[in-house]
Design an enzyme around this catalytic site. Structure first.
Site, PDB file in Angstrom:
ATOM      1  N   ARG A 233       0.807  -1.228   0.000  1.00 15.59           N
ATOM      2  CA  ARG A 233       0.000   0.000   0.000  1.00 15.59           C
ATOM      3  C   ARG A 233       0.837   1.274   0.000  1.00 15.59           C
ATOM      4  NH1 ARG A 233      -2.320  -3.381  -1.450  1.00 15.59           N
ATOM      5  NH2 ARG A 233      -4.045  -4.527  -0.540  1.00 15.59           N
TER       6      ARG A 233
ATOM      7  N   CYS B 272     -10.373  -0.098   3.913  1.00 13.80           N
ATOM      8  CA  CYS B 272      -9.752  -0.649   5.130  1.00 13.80           C
ATOM      9  C   CYS B 272      -9.021   0.465   5.862  1.00 13.80           C
ATOM     10  CB  CYS B 272      -8.770  -1.766   4.762  1.00 13.80           C
ATOM     11  SG  CYS B 272      -9.619  -3.263   4.254  1.00 13.80           S
TER      12      CYS B 272
ATOM     13  N   GLU C 207      -3.831   2.593   7.303  1.00 17.17           N
ATOM     14  CA  GLU C 207      -3.679   2.617   5.846  1.00 17.17           C
ATOM     15  C   GLU C 207      -4.210   3.947   5.312  1.00 17.17           C
ATOM     16  OE1 GLU C 207      -5.108  -0.875   3.691  1.00 17.17           O
ATOM     17  OE2 GLU C 207      -5.752   0.419   2.038  1.00 17.17           O
TER      18      GLU C 207
HETATM   19  C1  LIG Z   1     -15.561   1.120  -0.362  1.00 16.60           C
HETATM   20  C2  LIG Z   1     -14.062   1.176  -0.530  1.00 16.60           C
HETATM   21  C3  LIG Z   1     -13.362   0.037  -0.895  1.00 16.60           C
HETATM   22  C4  LIG Z   1     -11.979   0.056  -1.050  1.00 16.60           C
HETATM   23  N1  LIG Z   1     -11.330  -1.096  -1.402  1.00 16.60           N
HETATM   24  C5  LIG Z   1      -9.989  -1.085  -1.549  1.00 16.60           C
HETATM   25  C6  LIG Z   1      -9.289  -2.284  -1.905  1.00 16.60           C
HETATM   26  O1  LIG Z   1      -9.869  -3.340  -2.127  1.00 16.60           O
HETATM   27  N2  LIG Z   1      -7.933  -2.216  -2.010  1.00 16.60           N
HETATM   28  C7  LIG Z   1      -7.243  -1.050  -1.801  1.00 16.60           C
HETATM   29  O2  LIG Z   1      -6.002  -1.059  -1.921  1.00 16.60           O
HETATM   30  N3  LIG Z   1      -7.875   0.089  -1.456  1.00 16.60           N
HETATM   31  C8  LIG Z   1      -9.224   0.111  -1.336  1.00 16.60           C
HETATM   32  N4  LIG Z   1      -9.875   1.266  -0.977  1.00 16.60           N
HETATM   33  C9  LIG Z   1      -9.085   2.488  -0.702  1.00 16.60           C
HETATM   34  C10 LIG Z   1      -8.953   3.437  -1.911  1.00 16.60           C
HETATM   35  O3  LIG Z   1     -10.070   3.310  -2.763  1.00 16.60           O
HETATM   36  C11 LIG Z   1      -7.686   3.163  -2.737  1.00 16.60           C
HETATM   37  O4  LIG Z   1      -6.534   3.327  -1.953  1.00 16.60           O
HETATM   38  C12 LIG Z   1      -7.614   4.120  -3.944  1.00 16.60           C
HETATM   39  O5  LIG Z   1      -6.716   3.606  -4.856  1.00 16.60           O
HETATM   40  C13 LIG Z   1      -7.233   5.560  -3.572  1.00 16.60           C
HETATM   41  O6  LIG Z   1      -7.369   6.368  -4.740  1.00 16.60           O
HETATM   42  P1  LIG Z   1      -7.844   7.888  -4.623  1.00 16.60           P
HETATM   43  O7  LIG Z   1      -7.776   8.502  -5.976  1.00 16.60           O
HETATM   44  O8  LIG Z   1      -9.140   7.992  -3.946  1.00 16.60           O
HETATM   45  O9  LIG Z   1      -6.686   8.481  -3.711  1.00 16.60           O
HETATM   46  P2  LIG Z   1      -6.847   9.582  -2.552  1.00 16.60           P
HETATM   47  O10 LIG Z   1      -7.585   8.982  -1.411  1.00 16.60           O
HETATM   48  O11 LIG Z   1      -7.377  10.847  -3.099  1.00 16.60           O
HETATM   49  O12 LIG Z   1      -5.319   9.814  -2.159  1.00 16.60           O
HETATM   50  C14 LIG Z   1      -4.572   8.812  -1.509  1.00 16.60           C
HETATM   51  C15 LIG Z   1      -3.133   9.332  -1.329  1.00 16.60           C
HETATM   52  O13 LIG Z   1      -2.512   9.472  -2.597  1.00 16.60           O
HETATM   53  C16 LIG Z   1      -2.112  10.828  -2.851  1.00 16.60           C
HETATM   54  N5  LIG Z   1      -2.411  11.100  -4.262  1.00 16.60           N
HETATM   55  C17 LIG Z   1      -3.567  10.842  -4.927  1.00 16.60           C
HETATM   56  N6  LIG Z   1      -3.446  11.137  -6.230  1.00 16.60           N
HETATM   57  C18 LIG Z   1      -2.169  11.615  -6.387  1.00 16.60           C
HETATM   58  C19 LIG Z   1      -1.422  12.094  -7.510  1.00 16.60           C
HETATM   59  N7  LIG Z   1      -1.955  12.140  -8.733  1.00 16.60           N
HETATM   60  N8  LIG Z   1      -0.155  12.495  -7.299  1.00 16.60           N
HETATM   61  C20 LIG Z   1       0.391  12.461  -6.066  1.00 16.60           C
HETATM   62  N9  LIG Z   1      -0.254  12.016  -4.968  1.00 16.60           N
HETATM   63  C21 LIG Z   1      -1.518  11.607  -5.128  1.00 16.60           C
HETATM   64  C22 LIG Z   1      -2.945  11.687  -1.872  1.00 16.60           C
HETATM   65  O14 LIG Z   1      -2.240  12.853  -1.510  1.00 16.60           O
HETATM   66  C23 LIG Z   1      -3.092  10.724  -0.690  1.00 16.60           C
HETATM   67  O15 LIG Z   1      -1.935  10.760   0.128  1.00 16.60           O
HETATM   68  C24 LIG Z   1     -11.254   1.269  -0.829  1.00 16.60           C
HETATM   69  C25 LIG Z   1     -11.970   2.426  -0.469  1.00 16.60           C
HETATM   70  C26 LIG Z   1     -13.344   2.385  -0.316  1.00 16.60           C
HETATM   71  C27 LIG Z   1     -14.077   3.649   0.063  1.00 16.60           C
END
Ligand SMILES: Cc1cc2nc3c(=O)[nH]c(=O)nc-3n(C[C@H](O)[C@H](O)[C@H](O)COP(=O)(O)OP(=O)(O)OC[C@H]3O[C@@H](n4cnc5c(N)ncnc54)[C@H](O)[C@@H]3O)c2cc1C
Length: 312
Positions: free
Chosen positions: A187, A235, A306
């Protein structure tokens, strides 16, 4: 931070959002206001915004889909860029024709950082491209997924990323990094002081029916084992290597359904904290603290978050 008129003028051409509450941009539905909130649509706008922020000495925070973050009730100081509008048509490239690489059956998909991971998964499933079905149902952007090394079903982003393009915030240069220069771990992608702009995934041609079946099978498992319709950030805690999953430990510690005001440990999956009814960030953090303590008291294991906590 109170922004003076001069700073406001310098950002006016980027059309900052009037409504700056961050709860609208996170899947937890919590978070106070950003000082300045912009949703850039092009790479050029991202670079121009960073230059302006550096001139005005404003700190920059990047948010993708906001599905893995907990933003504080006091909000975020400086400039916040939400990248969900940074997208263009997904590009499909056959390596042997366009890049001179001999790699039969290999297909590259290229997308800007704001592309929803879900779009890429469905695109791959419909096009009969294997390698991404494990990500069915993971919300957020492809940029966030790579930064978090999102994963499920024993797979993760590190297995499909071919290269990324970043903006180096120290030099303001855009840099292409091939997979062999990327340090992925559980992660996490080790990438400091950069904004991820573009991602190229390497997938493999396969039978379209098989890929689609796998995609829908994974989606169904996810929907039946996780509270996907409730506000959460997925998570909350990382699994600890060599021991049972964090969800199992939390359940065994008797914390399923535990509450702190509107925050609750999910009944369906104990590693999900859900915003059950108008929780604030403090409620979620308090509940997470109680969960951590109970698991430590019972198993001697210190759960690590996480979810990324951002803001004041
Ligand atoms: C219902 C649900 C189910 C989920 N299931 C999973 C799963 O099965 N497996 C899993 O791994 N995760 C899961 N997640 C967590 C999440 O969806 C993932 O980690 C997802 O990939 C995060 O993407 P995001 O665009 O929302 O990132 P954000 O939450 O917006 O950002 C996460 C981090 O990345 C940084 N960031 C984002 N984009 C950039 C960029 N372009 N450049 C630099 N930094 C950046 C942000 O500053 C932050 O620190 C789940 C979440 C939910 C709500």
């Amino acid at each position: 931070m109170v922004l003076n008129d001069n700073i406001k003028k310098m950002f006016a051409s980027f059309a900052p959002e009037r409504q700056k509450a961050m709860d609208r941009y996170t899947s937890f539905r919590v978070g106070g206001p950003a000082d300045l909130l912009v949703l850039p649509q092009t790479v050029e706008q991202v670079i121009a915004l960073v230059k302006t922020a550096q001139k005005t000495e404003l700190p920059v925070t990047i948010i993708g889909g906001g599905t893995n973050v907990l933003i504080s009730d006091k909000g975020i100081r400086g400039l916040v860029m939400v990248l969900t509008r940074l997208k263009q048509k997904i590009e499909q490239i056959t390596p042997s024709i366009n890049t001179g690489e001999e790699s039969p059956g290999r297909i590259y998909l290229t997308a800007l950082a704001g592309e929803p991971l879900g779009h890429l998964c469905r695109y791959a499933a419909d096009a009969g491209l294997a390698g991404l079905s494990w990500a069915a149902g993971i919300p957020g952007t492809i940029g966030g997924a790579v930064m978090m090394n999102a994963g499920a079903f024993d797979s993760d982003m590190s297995q499909v990323v071919e290269q990324i393009e970043i903006l180096d915030l120290a030099t303001l240069a855009t840099v292409v990094l091939p997979a062999n220069r990327l340090q992925f771990s559980y992660r996490k992608l080790a990438l400091e002081n950069s904004i991820l702009l573009k991602v190229r995934l390497g997938l493999t041609k396969a039978d379209a029916g098989t890929v689609r079946d796998e995609f829908y099978r994974n989606l169904k498992i996810k929907q039946s084992t996780q509270p996907v319709s409730q506000a959460s950030a997925g998570c909350f805690f990382k699994n600890t290597p060599g021991v049972k999953s964090a969800g199992f430990l939390i359940e065994q510690a008797g914390m399923k359904r535990a509450r702190c005001n509107g925050a609750m440990v999910s009944d369906l999956h104990a590693n999900f904290i859900v915003n059950h009814s108008n929780a604030c960030a403090r409620d979620i953090l308090n509940l997470a603290g109680q969960v951590r303590k109970r698991v430590y008291d019972k198993f001697g294991i210190n759960l690590k978050e996480e979810v990324k906590t951002i803001g004041d």
